[in-house]
Scaffold this active site. Sequence first.
Site, PDB file in Angstrom:
ATOM      1  N   ALA A   9       0.841  -1.212   0.000  1.00  0.00           N
ATOM      2  CA  ALA A   9       0.000   0.000   0.000  1.00  0.00           C
ATOM      3  C   ALA A   9       0.868   1.250   0.000  1.00  0.00           C
ATOM      4  O   ALA A   9       0.538   2.267   0.588  1.00  0.00           O
ATOM      5  CB  ALA A   9      -0.937  -0.013   1.208  1.00  0.00           C
ATOM      6  N   GLY A  58       0.907   1.199  -4.926  1.00  0.00           N
ATOM      7  CA  GLY A  58      -0.273   0.431  -4.504  1.00  0.00           C
ATOM      8  C   GLY A  58      -1.448   1.352  -4.195  1.00  0.00           C
ATOM      9  O   GLY A  58      -2.569   1.157  -4.689  1.00  0.00           O
ATOM     10  N   ARG A  87      13.332   1.626  -6.158  1.00  0.00           N
ATOM     11  CA  ARG A  87      14.706   1.927  -6.543  1.00  0.00           C
ATOM     12  C   ARG A  87      15.145   3.266  -5.963  1.00  0.00           C
ATOM     13  O   ARG A  87      14.392   4.233  -6.016  1.00  0.00           O
ATOM     14  CB  ARG A  87      14.758   1.979  -8.068  1.00  0.00           C
ATOM     15  CG  ARG A  87      16.097   1.675  -8.657  1.00  0.00           C
ATOM     16  CD  ARG A  87      15.954   1.035 -10.038  1.00  0.00           C
ATOM     17  NE  ARG A  87      15.179   1.814 -10.966  1.00  0.00           N
ATOM     18  CZ  ARG A  87      15.689   2.386 -12.059  1.00  0.00           C
ATOM     19  NH1 ARG A  87      16.961   2.276 -12.338  1.00  0.00           N
ATOM     20  NH2 ARG A  87      14.912   3.046 -12.884  1.00  0.00           N
ATOM     21  N   ARG A 109      17.798  -1.721 -11.091  1.00  0.00           N
ATOM     22  CA  ARG A 109      16.660  -2.583 -10.770  1.00  0.00           C
ATOM     23  C   ARG A 109      17.166  -3.937 -10.261  1.00  0.00           C
ATOM     24  O   ARG A 109      16.565  -4.564  -9.406  1.00  0.00           O
ATOM     25  CB  ARG A 109      15.792  -2.800 -12.011  1.00  0.00           C
ATOM     26  CG  ARG A 109      14.992  -1.575 -12.385  1.00  0.00           C
ATOM     27  CD  ARG A 109      13.999  -1.886 -13.488  1.00  0.00           C
ATOM     28  NE  ARG A 109      13.170  -0.728 -13.774  1.00  0.00           N
ATOM     29  CZ  ARG A 109      13.477   0.212 -14.651  1.00  0.00           C
ATOM     30  NH1 ARG A 109      14.590   0.153 -15.327  1.00  0.00           N
ATOM     31  NH2 ARG A 109      12.673   1.232 -14.858  1.00  0.00           N
ATOM     32  N   ASN A 161       9.834  -4.552  -8.996  1.00  0.00           N
ATOM     33  CA  ASN A 161      11.056  -4.690  -9.796  1.00  0.00           C
ATOM     34  C   ASN A 161      12.078  -5.612  -9.148  1.00  0.00           C
ATOM     35  O   ASN A 161      12.074  -5.751  -7.926  1.00  0.00           O
ATOM     36  CB  ASN A 161      11.688  -3.302  -9.980  1.00  0.00           C
ATOM     37  CG  ASN A 161      11.059  -2.558 -11.144  1.00  0.00           C
ATOM     38  OD1 ASN A 161      10.788  -3.133 -12.188  1.00  0.00           O
ATOM     39  ND2 ASN A 161      10.837  -1.273 -10.952  1.00  0.00           N
ATOM     40  N   HIS A 218      11.980  -4.731 -19.013  1.00  0.00           N
ATOM     41  CA  HIS A 218      11.735  -3.435 -18.379  1.00  0.00           C
ATOM     42  C   HIS A 218      13.054  -2.941 -17.797  1.00  0.00           C
ATOM     43  O   HIS A 218      13.349  -3.116 -16.640  1.00  0.00           O
ATOM     44  CB  HIS A 218      10.687  -3.598 -17.280  1.00  0.00           C
ATOM     45  CG  HIS A 218      10.274  -2.303 -16.660  1.00  0.00           C
ATOM     46  ND1 HIS A 218       9.885  -1.213 -17.401  1.00  0.00           N
ATOM     47  CD2 HIS A 218      10.174  -1.927 -15.367  1.00  0.00           C
ATOM     48  CE1 HIS A 218       9.567  -0.227 -16.581  1.00  0.00           C
ATOM     49  NE2 HIS A 218       9.746  -0.628 -15.340  1.00  0.00           N
TER      50      HIS A 218
END
Length: 308
Positions: free
Chosen positions: A10, A14, A82, A88, A120, A175
Amino acid sequence: MSAKVSIIGAGMTGATTAHWLSEREIADIVLVDVIEGLPQGKALDLQEAMPVIGKDVKITGSNAYEVTEKSDIVVITAGLPRKPGMSREDLLAANADIVRNATEETVKRSPNAIFIVLTNPLDTMAYLTMKVGKLPPERVIGQAGILDSTRMRAFVSMELGVSVENIQCYVLGGHGDEMVPLTRHSNVAGVPLTKILPAERLTAIVDRTRKGGGEIVNLLKTGSAFYAPSAAIVQMVEAILKNKHLIVPASAFMRGEYGLKDIFFGAPVQLGRKGIEKVIEYELNDEEKAALQKSAKGVAESIALLKL
Ligand SMILES: NC(=O)c1ccc[n+]([C@@H]2O[C@H](COP(=O)([O-])OP(=O)(O)OC[C@H]3O[C@@H](n4cnc5c(N)ncnc54)[C@H](O)[C@@H]3O)[C@@H](O)[C@H]2O)c1
């Protein structure tokens, strides 16, 4: 009966996913996080906003997974973001434990749910979710491509002063900074970018798109992007719940597409009520194929670090 979407984590992405999603009024929303009070507080605050925006959506926050029972969709955003200077891949070890736990706890309560992963390193965490949850590939989708593409669309719009609605951009690959923006396929109202933009401006836009995540991290300093990533998740959630058969770029399990196997990788996928209905293959030229292979190598190396 309302659809139910559980969001694990959250934090910035989120909670912002819950925010964008509540405005769509297409599902009840559950937020779960390890920090005591955080999911409860954000859920209650958002619930109290519903009368103002006139949406009848139930929003629940909890530190326990019981509330996620019988979810239609589980969104995993739990993890560490990050920090400046951090790749990542640096996040891999810490986030693998978090994603493993989130998957185990949700899959046993919602065995038929579709999983959308954001944490990630994205392609690797989506792979981990599929393996740990013993899920069929069509029910695990990594969010990356919509974000990478929307960044490119935003940059083209800023450059040309044309509505974002007229701009379609396609980005393939992992990604990461090795992603492959497809400039030949990307277009403004049907005209390829390669025809509309001078080569050096297009190169600059491609470069900025590749480094788009880092640009935001460097500005924010204490976290990473959250508005655009969570808007991207909500587009996927809506496509699934409404069975739209919408084609979007996303990270999917490769079973020979683009000559790739046993990795999650960014490609256009068709989304409907069962998850991924189809992975779409573009015809690529030699340069694009080479860039794709380079990107795939990076993802495969990251997945190998999981030692599954
Ligand atoms: N794929 C993408 O496009 C994309 C975009 C943005 C962020 N991300 C990634 O998403 C993740 C979350 O980013 P954020 O900005 O929301 O970070 P954040 O720090 O704001 O939120 C992460 C939340 O996860 C919670 N968490 C940690 N461990 C948990 C656990 N075991 N169970 C439940 N919750 C747990 C934390 O308490 C925190 O509230 C990061 O890994 C980030 O790199 C991916």
